[in-house]
Design a protein around this motif. Structure first.
Motif, PDB file in Angstrom:
ATOM      1  N   SER A 208       0.724  -1.142   0.074  1.00 44.74           N
ATOM      2  CA  SER A 208      -0.019  -0.042  -0.025  1.00 44.74           C
ATOM      3  C   SER A 208       0.831   1.212  -0.083  1.00 44.74           C
ATOM      4  CB  SER A 208      -1.077  -0.020   1.207  1.00 44.74           C
ATOM      5  OG  SER A 208      -1.562   1.065   1.487  1.00 44.74           O
ATOM      6  N   PHE A 209       1.958   1.291   0.649  1.00 49.26           N
ATOM      7  CA  PHE A 209       2.746   2.624   0.869  1.00 49.26           C
ATOM      8  C   PHE A 209       3.653   2.588  -0.363  1.00 49.26           C
ATOM      9  CE2 PHE A 209       1.352   2.408   5.330  1.00 49.26           C
ATOM     10  CZ  PHE A 209       1.614   1.135   5.716  1.00 49.26           C
ATOM     11  N   LEU A 211       2.599   1.640  -3.294  1.00 50.76           N
ATOM     12  CA  LEU A 211       1.640   2.230  -4.350  1.00 50.76           C
ATOM     13  C   LEU A 211       1.511   3.750  -4.218  1.00 50.76           C
ATOM     14  CD1 LEU A 211       0.046   0.388  -6.311  1.00 50.76           C
ATOM     15  CD2 LEU A 211      -1.682   0.912  -5.008  1.00 50.76           C
ATOM     16  N   GLN A 212       1.526   4.240  -2.979  1.00 48.83           N
ATOM     17  CA  GLN A 212       1.361   5.830  -2.731  1.00 48.83           C
ATOM     18  C   GLN A 212       2.666   6.542  -3.406  1.00 48.83           C
ATOM     19  OE1 GLN A 212      -0.374   6.784   1.126  1.00 48.83           O
ATOM     20  NE2 GLN A 212      -0.870   4.811   1.261  1.00 48.83           N
TER      21      GLN A 212
END
Lengths: 400, 294, 319
Positions: A208-209, A211-212
């Motif tokens: 998730s991180f 991706l950001q």
């Protein structure tokens, strides 16, 4: 009461006790290696630090000083570490404690050492507070610190074109400090910080991180974390094609053992700063080979090399000053310039900061590596006086 | 277009990642749910068995040259057998006592296993490569999806549904459920209850090991990989309902999604959110969302 | 938990317990002459923590898997009070203990309504939330902890930096806490608690407000655990995350299990053994967890009564 002792008696050809004996407490210089032997940092310091300490003692031409070595595991816990330190100082009459990775433990030991007037040589811990607001006349911070990491890596990367950053930070004091210091450097050099995300300590999954970070399109993704978090992030970054997509990863605290654990396949292209690499010159190579032979084939990390270097200089100071009183030896260590086969020429500043050159390294591609532990290309050398925080910026009370 | 300040494209990407993680949680909690649901044993060793699965895959690759696909089949068997030995030798003695003793025993075993591996292998982790066939990925427009992650969702769903089906819908599953509710009666019918229990425990352990093999290519294989995960897995099983297989599966996926959203809007709390939910569920419906009180 | 039933203290016949108590007090009073006082102070703090935990599980029958939150909360509160607000030591300890009591009350309200494994899981969840809160709260210093906590002067007179003065304080706290627990267990309150543990439905039918008694036991346990934590922080001049981590909750379970669940002196002996072991094995630190795990396994399989429990069985009287 409870430590691992190896007794290294000098084998003086002269039987007569030299003047040195008279002022050495109990006639023996006792060195305690306190490290993380079983958990997160055991590969960075741990048993290898003990090996390095033994080598330093064996290599030192003792000329009449008896040296004893103890070691213990602080389990990364400040209370365990401070118990052991107190017991060592009070009961076992240890004169100097060496290594101590984990800043929280180091800060506790820093305090105790100061109270008892002994000596503390920090190799493993990172907090730049040890030569800043927590500085002490009984402590020398060897090897590296957070300021050096942030500035070495940050500076060098921005200057070579990495001027937009995105931070993935571990949400605890160390990670935040690293992020803050690096951000300051990036901005000072004209770069931009496009965003940051804080992840909980020991997060397993970084998808998730990452991706950001990808969405931000920053050229550099700074990893303000350490240990398992860093290696997991790097591994998953490879999976998500971050580097192939044109972004680069900057590890802010990475060690040789981390790269070994990751494999070049995943770690290639990573840029970070260290103060020691075994393949720098003939002397470091010779040391590394001897070290590996005594350490199950594992090559020395900069922390372990720092232990060797610190003890070498310590013994030199003990011999020159003819005393093992903590405060006096530390003062002597600041007086004498340093010169050892691993870190080259350097000196110890008044605030307890050891100065030596730092190296910006890049991890080789698998095809470029000729053997195990042949992992780094040296991209730049940062001279000793520039690598560490300027004397007047630390807020250390010893600096007048 | 933006929702709460996040562009929809990015949000979909995060949701998909959340789903992937959720499928992994579901797979991981499945073994624990089976063991608790059917045997009323709280298997604290689950994390260590997951770690053993990952290491087993590593050993198979480096010592025997057996690759990922075979490891998926062999590892659960190998670790499952070890689990069955544990059950026969140690757990079986505790059935007549309070269930909390089972928890303490498995807790102690977890300490031993993790300690031994850590002594041997340190904590930096050991690399395990992605299998060739699954490396790379495809660009879905809103994000880049690695092939391996897509495989994780697929494998998890298949294994979860197969397990649920076997336990809830087949005769074998019925025997199992009956055996735990009333062992004497079922034994009287001629079914070897102790053997079924051993096999069930072994099956739960095998599921943990399977999850370990799935994890090896993406998370660092290290002796502590199960230690912090175990608490999260417990939370999933407790929320889902400690007797319910479907409960754990659904909760696993749901948790992945919720955690994914938390990571976008308030990432620092992504570790805590599950415990908050667990505490709330336990207070309102202690048997869990899908469970039945025992 | 069933092993405890065999050891219910009988009325009368307390002479052997008084002898054991005298031995224990004499041990801690004289041992600092030969052993390292800081080590003994650590043992006493953990012994108090273990006794507090034993109150809940041995006598209340409730296994809490999150007791570290009380040890740590009192520690942080006490450290902050002493360092940032300049509280003298006696007030710092009282403040820390009060904070733990409050936390005990709040978490108890949430957890008490469930039993057995559900109770254990709730306490675990709550303890994890407390841990993550402390990890991020700025006043705790995160993983650095609160360092250089001043010991101060007790009642404005006794300088606690003197190791003997500090030792006397810890000794007094430990003995006081121990006697308080003993008193609580052998009071009518303790009897009702025992009745609830053995047959809750019957106690309820007799008209006792079962939940209120359990909550009271829980808060008492939390308060005394807090007292141990607050004192420990002054001994080491340091409050850290270790004290709120779930492995600390596991350790206190181990101490009580090893010493003897539900026995009077078991927790003290258990704490002594575990802390000594950690000290002696520090040189081979990587084996400590393995050894702890082995002890857990052995205790659960064959040594369920623990050291003091077995000793009690040998002499035929509960200890």
């Amino acid at each position: 009461m409870f430590s691992n002792r190896s007794i290294f008696a000098a084998a003086p050809l002269a039987v007569a006790a030299s003047l040195a004996q008279a002022q050495i407490s109990d006639g023996v210089v006792k060195i305690g290696v306190l490290s993380d032997m079983s958990s997160l940092y055991s590969d960075i310091g741990g048993g290898g630090s003990v090996v390095a300490a033994r080598m330093a003692i064996a290599d030192f031409p003792t000329k009449g000083i008896k040296v004893e070595l103890l070691s213990a595991d602080h389990l990364n816990k400040p209370d365990v570490g401070s118990s052991i330190a107190r017991q060592w100082y009070d009961v076992d009459k240890v004169d100097v404690i060496v290594d101590v990775p984990t800043s929280s433990v180091a800060l506790a030991i820093n305090q105790i050492t100061r109270e008892k007037g002994k000596a503390f040589l920090v190799s493993g811990a990172a907090s730049s507070d040890l030569t800043g607001k927590a500085c002490s006349p009984n402590t020398i911070h060897w090897t590296y610190d957070t300021w050096m990491l942030a500035n070495g890596t940050g500076n060098a990367i921005v200057k070579t074109g990495g001027d937009s950053w995105y931070f993935i930070t571990a949400d605890y004091a160390f990670g935040l400090a690293l992020e803050r210091d690096t951000e300051a450097v990036v901005l000072k050099n004209g770069g931009k910080v496009l965003g940051k995300v804080r992840h909980p300590l020991n997060a397993q999954d970084f998808s998730s991180f990452l991706l950001q970070a990808q969405a931000s399109k920053a050229k550099i993704i700074g990893l303000a974390n350490a240990g398992g978090d860093t290696t997991n992030a790097i591994k998953q970054a490879a999976e998500f094609g971050i580097v192939k997509g044109g972004q680069n990863l900057a590890g802010l605290l990475v060690f040789l053992s981390d790269i070994h654990g990751l494999g070049l396949d995943k770690a290639q292209g990573l840029i970070f700063t260290e103060t020691f690499y075994w393949d720098l010159n003939d002397q470091t190579r010779a040391f590394a080979r001897r070290f590996a032979a005594a350490n199950s084939g594992k090559y020395p990390t900069m922390v372990q090399a720092g232990v060797y270097s610190a003890i070498t200089h310590y013994l030199k100071a003990v011999e020159a000053g003819k005393t093992d009183d903590g405060t006096k030896v530390i003062a002597k260590m600041k007086e004498l310039p340093t010169d050892d086969p691993l870190f080259g020429k350097g000196r110890v500043r008044i605030d307890g900061r050891k100065l030596h050159p730092a190296y910006l390294v890049e991890v080789k591609k698998p095809s470029e590596s000729k053997g195990p532990y042949d992992y780094y290309k040296i991209r730049a050398t940062i001279p000793a006086e520039q690598a560490f925080r300027p004397l007047n910026e630390g807020g250390c009370s010893l600096v007048k | 277009m933006e929702i709460f300040g996040i562009p929809t494209q990015a949000l979909f990407g995060q949701l998909l990642i959340g789903l992937i993680n959720g499928s992994f949680y579901a797979l991981l909690s499945l073994g624990l749910a089976v063991i608790f649901g059917l045997l009323n044993i709280i298997n604290f060793t689950h994390g260590a068995q997951y770690m053993m699965g990952a290491f087993c895959a590593y050993f198979l690759l480096t010592k025997l040259g057996i690759g990922y696909w075979w490891a998926l089949a062999v590892t659960p068997l190998a670790v499952g057998i070890i689990g069955m030995v544990i059950e026969r030798l140690m757990l079986a003695r505790l059935y007549k006592l309070d269930h909390l003793y089972g928890l303490l025993l498995t807790f102690g075993l977890a300490l031993i296993i993790q300690g031994l591996f850590r002594n041997e292998y340190g904590t930096s982790g050991i690399p395990y490569a992605l299998p060739q066939e699954l490396s790379g990925g495809r660009n879905l427009g809103f994000m880049f999806l690695p092939n391996y992650r897509a495989w994780v969702i697929l494998a998890s769903i298949v294994v979860c549904l197969a397990t649920w089906f076997m336990i809830e819908k087949t005769r074998l599953g019925a025997y199992l459920r009956a055996a735990t509710e009333n062992p004497q009666l079922v034994q009287a019918f001629g079914i070897n209850v102790p053997r079924m229990i051993t096999l069930t425990y072994g099956f739960g352990v095998a599921l943990a090991a399977f999850a370990g093999v799935m994890a090896a290519p993406i998370y660092q294989v290290n002796p502590l990989m199960g230690a912090d995960l175990i608490i999260v897995v417990f939370a999933v099983v407790v929320i889902g309902g400690m007797g319910s297989i479907m409960g754990s599966i659904v909760t696993g996926f749901a948790l992945g999604l919720i955690e994914g959203l938390t990571k976008v809007f308030y990432p620092e709390a992504s570790n805590t959110v599950i415990f908050i939910i667990m505490a709330i569920v336990l207070m309102i419906k202690p048997a869990g969302l899908f469970g039945t009180q025992r | 938990m069933s092993a405890v039933h065999e050891l219910a203290p009988r009325a009368g016949g307390f002479a052997h317990q008084r002898i054991a108590a005298a031995v224990m007090i004499a041990f801690f009073a004289l041992a600092p002459l030969v052993a390292y006082p800081v080590f003994l102070m650590k043992v006493m703090c953990f012994a108090l923590f273990a006794c507090a935990f034993n109150l809940l599980i041995g006598y209340g029958g409730l296994l809490s898997f999150g007791h570290a939150m009380f040890l740590g909360t009192a520690g942080y509160a006490s450290a902050h009070a002493a360092k940032a607000w300049g509280f003298p030591p006696e007030f710092a300890i009282l403040f820390g203990t009060a904070c733990s009591a409050l936390l005990g009350f709040v978490t108890g309200l949430l957890a008490i309504r469930r039993q057995g494994i559900y109770f254990a899981m709730i306490t675990l969840a709550l303890a994890q939330m407390v841990y993550f809160f402390y990890l991020q709260a700025p006043f705790t210093g995160g993983e650095d902890g609160i360092q250089a906590v001043p010991r101060g002067k007790l009642f404005g007179l006794l300088d606690l930096n003197n190791v003997w003065a500090m030792y006397a304080l810890v000794f007094a706290v430990f003995v006081g806490g121990f006697l308080l627990i003993h008193r609580a267990v052998h009071s009518p309150f303790g009897q009702v608690l025992k009745a609830i543990r053995e047959n809750e439905a019957r106690a309820l039918s007799l008209g006792y407000d079962v939940n209120r008694y359990k909550l009271l036991a829980y808060v008492l346990s939390a308060t005394l655990a807090g007292l141990a934590g607050a004192t420990k922080v002054l001994v080491f001049e340091l409050a850290s995350l270790t004290d709120v981590h779930w492995t600390m909750s596991g350790e206190v379970v181990l101490m009580v299990l090893l010493g003897g669940l539900g026995t009077v002196f078991g927790p003290v002996v258990g704490a002594l053994i575990i802390i000594s072991m950690e000290n002696y094995l520090a040189q081979i630190g990587s084996w400590v967890t393995v050894v702890q795990g082995v002890i857990f396994v052995i205790c659960v399989l064959t040594f369920r009564r623990g050291v003091i429990g077995e000793l009690g069985r040998l002499i035929g009287k509960p200890l």
